[in-house]
Write an enzyme that holds these catalytic residues in place. Structure first.
Site, PDB file in Angstrom:
ATOM      1  N   SER A 174       0.790  -1.229   0.000  1.00 38.49           N
ATOM      2  CA  SER A 174       0.000   0.000   0.000  1.00 38.49           C
ATOM      3  C   SER A 174       0.825   1.285   0.000  1.00 38.49           C
ATOM      4  CB  SER A 174      -0.950   0.003   1.199  1.00 38.49           C
ATOM      5  OG  SER A 174      -2.029   0.868   0.970  1.00 38.49           O
ATOM      6  N   LYS A 177       0.327   3.906  -2.746  1.00 45.49           N
ATOM      7  CA  LYS A 177      -0.601   5.040  -2.690  1.00 45.49           C
ATOM      8  C   LYS A 177       0.127   6.381  -2.630  1.00 45.49           C
ATOM      9  CE  LYS A 177      -4.540   2.595  -0.573  1.00 45.49           C
ATOM     10  NZ  LYS A 177      -4.034   1.233  -0.385  1.00 45.49           N
ATOM     11  N   SER A 351      -5.753   4.406   4.154  1.00 46.37           N
ATOM     12  CA  SER A 351      -5.381   3.399   3.161  1.00 46.37           C
ATOM     13  C   SER A 351      -6.605   2.939   2.395  1.00 46.37           C
ATOM     14  CB  SER A 351      -4.675   2.206   3.821  1.00 46.37           C
ATOM     15  OG  SER A 351      -3.930   1.492   2.868  1.00 46.37           O
TER      16      SER A 351
END
Length: 518
Positions: A174, A177, A351
């Site tokens: 993640s 991102k 997230s």
């Protein structure tokens, strides 16, 4: 005036906060549990960047108030992984911990990156060898797995102070991102808003609900400042009644995107089908902003809810079906998302995978690429290339980092963070202000509980998939220097225990806080 909470915190950490008067004071909001108070802190040039910690406050005394999302949405990876461990990996620990308030635009660079400590030249830069002496043993911890890469960069100068496999690309999970956020802000700008609208086809008197790509569009009441279907229904009904219409045919248009809408991981409790029209990210249980079952067709789900709301406002609509607005259509009404800066901060803090994929589509639309997973990837790479970032070997397969085909290096992640702190790029500042704050917000709200020196000082994006554990963000060292770091670890053959790996990464970031390293 310095409020007591900040004075106490400054006394305990004199190396971090220096408050002074200046001709250009700026306001940083801090709060007690209920009532916000304003504090004026200084602004200086390059060390303005070192003040990402300007919002870092003593644990237990105050909480951080920021413009990131406050709906309490929990991280996407966590519960998705809990339900699909073989593919998705272990989960982030803790809940989002953010407070429910209306969204606000991202604060300016000056108010968030408040100068703490005088000119950058007066603050010592950590030495590479001293950093290596501290970090090498920590990164050698076997609980991190067999592959470990890391970079530490001085944000004010962009100088790499430490590198371990710096250019080696691997699955970033993640932390992808961060790249998506930088590309979206660079392509669209922090003030861009995404519009959802209704139009009337004059020949058929058909009302078309046109999706613009806002995943934060909500059917909840109250909407808490987000664009909402009820407001759109009210405005649409008013426009129809002015035309003496109270019975209409309703359809919906999702033609803005192309290509497959289904993420390779499939629909699950934390990511819906990627479509330009959805309400509450396609959640079937609209009472929660956390993980929930998703509609198989989020656009049809949103259109059905919109038909119900039109009925509440005196307009009868036939059951909606898919269609496409023509060039002859006439505008009826619209609602707009909060600024892109707010969407970026919500996405990073919690997230949020749905927002990440929507932002990736925005990059493709701005670049004239096909708004699809493939087009997004091309557009993101092109946008980051314009910024002069180190992209050798980098590959994007999605915007959220859920796809294991993503490949980024620690060098690229730290360069993205340094670029977000560059005074020449204030449009990128929401990347720093949106990072979860250790012990306070988002995916770090329940981490660093045994590391008081790092609480409120480490700000970082987490990343977790089975066998992959990553962390990338910023810290201010004990001399007041802002450092960007990225730690990427993995082991496909023998996936490490995620809880142990996360604790080891947190320990490594905490060591940077305490490190003068000269």
């Amino acid at each position: 005036m310095v409020v007591p909470e900040l004075r106490a915190w400054r006394a305990a950490r004199p190396h971090v906060v220096r408050v002074a008067r200046t001709v250009k004071p700026h306001v940083v909001r801090i709060t007690r549990a209920v009532r916000p108070r304003a504090v004026r802190l200084t602004t200086s040039q390059l060390t303005a960047v070192s003040a990402t910690v300007g919002l870092a406050l003593a644990a237990g005394a105050v909480t951080v108030a920021g413009p990131w999302d406050s709906t309490g949405q929990r991280t996407a990876e966590r519960d998705w992984a809990a339900s699909r461990t073989p593919e998705g990996g272990t989960h982030h620990a803790g809940t989002s911990g953010t407070h429910r308030t209306s969204p606000r635009p991202a604060p300016s660079a000056d108010s968030v990156l408040t100068g703490l400590g005088g000119p950058a030249g007066t603050v010592p830069v950590p030495a590479g060898k001293a950093l290596a002496d501290v970090l090498d043993p920590l990164l050698a911890n076997p609980v991190l797995g067999s592959v470990r890469t890391a970079v530490v960069v001085d944000v004010a100068t962009g100088e790499r102070l430490y590198g371990k496999g710096a250019e080696q690309v691997q699955t970033p999970a993640s932390t992808t991102k961060i790249a998506t956020a930088v590309a979206a802000l660079a392509a669209r700008g922090p003030d861009h808003r995404i519009q959802t609208r209704t139009v009337l086809e004059p020949d058929t008197e058909e009302v078309v609900l046109v999706g613009g790509g806002d995943p934060t569009l909500t059917a909840r009441k109250p909407a808490d400042g987000w664009a909402d279907l009820d407001t759109l229904a009210d405005r649409t009904a008013t426009a129809l009644k002015a035309r003496h219409m109270d019975h209409v045919t309703l359809s919906y248009d999702t033609s803005l995107y192309s290509g497959p809408g289904l993420h390779p991981m499939g629909v699950n409790d934390n990511i819906a089908k990627v479509t330009p029209l959805m309400a509450d990210e396609g959640r079937l249980d609209r009472s929660t902003s956390g993980p929930a079952g998703r509609a198989a067709d989020p656009a049809a789900d949103a259109a059905g809810k919109f038909a119900d709301l039109l009925h509440d406002h005196g307009i009868t609509a036939a059951a909606p079906g898919p269609s496409k607005a023509t060039g002859r259509s006439r505008a009826l009404a619209s609602v707009s998302s909060p600024p892109l800066s707010v969407l970026v901060e919500r996405m990073l803090t919690n997230s949020d995978n749905d927002i990440a994929e929507a932002l990736a589509r925005q990059v493709a639309l701005a670049a004239g690429e096909e708004p699809s997973f493939d087009g997004d990837a091309k557009a993101i790479l092109a946008e980051l290339k314009k910024l002069g970032l180190p992209l050798d070997g980098a590959r994007f397969a999605d915007g959220s980092g859920l796809n294991r085909a993503d490949r980024l290096s620690a060098d690229l992640l730290t360069a993205l963070l340094a670029k977000a702190g560059d005074p020449a790029h204030p449009e990128l500042r929401p990347v720093l202000t949106g990072l979860p704050v250790a012990g306070f917000t988002g995916t770090l709200s329940a981490r660093y509980t045994d590391a008081p020196t790092a609480t409120g000082v480490v700000r970082a994006k987490t990343g977790t998939l089975t066998g992959v554990n990553t962390l990338a963000g910023t810290v201010v060292d004990k001399d007041g220097r802002l450092l960007a770091f990225a730690f990427l670890t993995s082991d496909a053959a023998n996936p490490p225990d995620a809880d142990l790996a996360r604790a080891a990464l947190d320990h490594t970031a905490t060591a940077l806080v305490a490190c003068g390293c000269r």
